[in-house]
Scaffold this motif. Structure first.
Motif: not given
Length: 206
Positions: A153-166
Motif C-alpha cells: 500500500i502506497k500513500p500516493e494511492q490513497i491520495i489518488e483515491m480521495l481525489i477521485l472520491l471528491l
C-alpha cells in the motif's frame, strides 16, 4: 502562451486571471464567452488571444494557476511535527476548505473543470491527478510513518483515491445543480478517511 503576458503589470495579470476563473466558474467551458471575459478584464478579445493562443490555452493556464495557488497557500502550514498520514491529510483538507471559503470562485471553477466533457480538459486532469498525488507525498508527507501501512500500500494511492472520491462528489453536486458546501466536503472526507484507514493500516496502528 505569449511571454508578454508576464510583462504586464501584476494587477492587469490578475484582472485577466480573475475574470477567467470567475466566468469559467459560472459557466461551462463551451458557454463561457471569451468576449465577456475580456471585457470584464478590461481588454479586447483580440488582446486576450494575443496573450493566449486560444481558449484552450487560456483555460489550461487558469487551471494550472489555480492548482499552483492552492498548493502554495494550503501547504504553507508546518507539518514537520506530524508523522501520521491521515492526521496530516486532515489538517491539509481543513486548510484547503478555509482557503476555498475565502476564494469561492476557485472551488466552483475546479468543480466545473472536473466535470467537463471536453477531452483536452480530461487529459489535463488525468495527468494532474497522478502528478499531484506523487508530488504531494514527496514534498509534504515525507516524514510520515510508512510502517503503519499494509504491505504493497502506497500513500500516493490513497491520495489518488480521495481525489477521485471528491471528483465524484463534485460531479454529482453539479448534475443536481446543488451548491458545493465546504463543511459537507470536510464531513465526507472524515468518513472516507476512516474507512480507508481501516483498509490500509496494519491492525496494530488502528
Amino acid at each position: 502562451m505569449n511571454k508578454k503576458f508576464y510583462q504586464l503589470e501584476s494587477q492587469k495579470q490578475m484582472d485577466i486571471i480573475n475574470a477567467g476563473i470567475e466566468y469559467f466558474a459560472r459557466f461551462e467551458y463551451k458557454k463561457a464567452s471569451t468576449e465577456d471575459i475580456a471585457k470584464s478584464a478590461g481588454i479586447s478579445k483580440s488582446l486576450l488571444f494575443y496573450y493566449f493562443k486560444n481558449k484552450e490555452t487560456y483555460f489550461a493556464f487558469l487551471y494550472n494557476y489555480a492548482e499552483e495557488l492552492i498548493v502554495s497557500k494550503v501547504f504553507r502550514i508546518d507539518l514537520s511535527n506530524k508523522t501520521d498520514f491521515f492526521e496530516e491529510l486532515e489538517i491539509v483538507i481543513e486548510n484547503k476548505c478555509i482557503f476555498f471559503a475565502e476564494n469561492p470562485y476557485l472551488i466552483d471553477f475546479l468543480a466545473k473543470v472536473r466535470n467537463s466533457d471536453q477531452q483536452f480538459v480530461q487529459n489535463i486532469i488525468n495527468l494532474d491527478t497522478v502528478n499531484l498525488a506523487e508530488d504531494t507525498i514527496k514534498k509534504y508527507f515525507s516524514n510520515i510513518e510508512l510502517k503503519k501501512f499494509k504491505e504493497d500500500i502506497k500513500p500516493e494511492q490513497i491520495i489518488e483515491m480521495l481525489i477521485l472520491l471528491l471528483d465524484g462528489y463534485l460531479s454529482n453536486r453539479l448534475k443536481l445543480n446543488e451548491k458545493v458546501e465546504l463543511d459537507d466536503i470536510m464531513g465526507k472526507y472524515k468518513r472516507w478517511a476512516k474507512v480507508l484507514k481501516q483498509s490500509v493500516y496494519k491492525e496494530e496502528f488502528l
